[in-house]
Enzyme design. Structure first.
Site, PDB file in Angstrom:
ATOM      1  N   ALA A  28      34.950  35.847  37.117  1.00 36.63           N
ATOM      2  CA  ALA A  28      33.706  36.571  36.819  1.00 36.63           C
ATOM      3  C   ALA A  28      32.647  35.563  36.391  1.00 36.63           C
ATOM      4  O   ALA A  28      32.935  34.651  35.616  1.00 36.63           O
ATOM      5  CB  ALA A  28      33.926  37.595  35.718  1.00 36.63           C
ATOM      6  N   LEU A  50      40.147  39.503  34.083  1.00 39.55           N
ATOM      7  CA  LEU A  50      40.383  38.363  34.962  1.00 39.55           C
ATOM      8  C   LEU A  50      40.816  37.166  34.126  1.00 39.55           C
ATOM      9  O   LEU A  50      40.548  37.098  32.931  1.00 39.55           O
ATOM     10  CB  LEU A  50      39.106  38.012  35.742  1.00 39.55           C
ATOM     11  CG  LEU A  50      38.565  39.118  36.647  1.00 39.55           C
ATOM     12  CD1 LEU A  50      37.230  38.701  37.245  1.00 39.55           C
ATOM     13  CD2 LEU A  50      39.568  39.443  37.747  1.00 39.55           C
ATOM     14  N   SER A  51      41.471  36.205  34.760  1.00 42.37           N
ATOM     15  CA  SER A  51      41.946  35.040  34.012  1.00 42.37           C
ATOM     16  C   SER A  51      40.811  34.110  33.605  1.00 42.37           C
ATOM     17  O   SER A  51      40.953  33.339  32.664  1.00 42.37           O
ATOM     18  CB  SER A  51      42.978  34.269  34.833  1.00 42.37           C
ATOM     19  OG  SER A  51      42.416  33.832  36.045  1.00 42.37           O
ATOM     20  N   GLU A  52      39.679  34.166  34.317  1.00 37.56           N
ATOM     21  CA  GLU A  52      38.557  33.276  34.016  1.00 37.56           C
ATOM     22  C   GLU A  52      37.241  34.057  34.025  1.00 37.56           C
ATOM     23  O   GLU A  52      37.022  34.898  34.884  1.00 37.56           O
ATOM     24  CB  GLU A  52      38.456  32.163  35.055  1.00 37.56           C
ATOM     25  CG  GLU A  52      39.699  31.304  35.176  1.00 37.56           C
ATOM     26  CD  GLU A  52      39.948  30.425  33.977  1.00 37.56           C
ATOM     27  OE1 GLU A  52      38.971  30.105  33.262  1.00 37.56           O
ATOM     28  OE2 GLU A  52      41.103  30.062  33.741  1.00 37.56           O
ATOM     29  N   THR A  53      36.366  33.736  33.082  1.00 38.97           N
ATOM     30  CA  THR A  53      35.019  34.293  33.030  1.00 38.97           C
ATOM     31  C   THR A  53      34.069  33.173  32.630  1.00 38.97           C
ATOM     32  O   THR A  53      34.350  32.430  31.703  1.00 38.97           O
ATOM     33  CB  THR A  53      34.920  35.442  32.015  1.00 38.97           C
ATOM     34  OG1 THR A  53      35.908  36.422  32.324  1.00 38.97           O
ATOM     35  CG2 THR A  53      33.546  36.089  32.049  1.00 38.97           C
TER      36      THR A  53
END
Length: 60
Positions: A28, A50-53
């Site tokens: 994201a 999500l795993s990453e933002t």
């Protein structure tokens, strides 16, 4: 929470680490993070699941 934190902000969900759609890692990206507190950013990251933002800020 401030009104600045509550305003609608554009964000994108992108697929990274692969040239093949849906085989990468979803990420994201919040396009305008100016005025967001750490707590609001953490809440948003949790909401996306999500795993990453990533949060983009104007250059300084």
């Amino acid at each position: 929470m401030t009104s600045e934190a509550l305003r609608i902000r554009p964000f994108h969900q992108v697929d990274v680490f692969s040239e093949v759609p849906y085989l990468g890692n979803p990420l994201a990206v919040v396009v305008d993070a100016l005025g967001l507190s750490t707590e609001v950013m953490q809440h948003f990251a949790n909401w996306t699941n999500l795993s990453e933002t990533t949060f983009l800020f104007p250059p300084t």
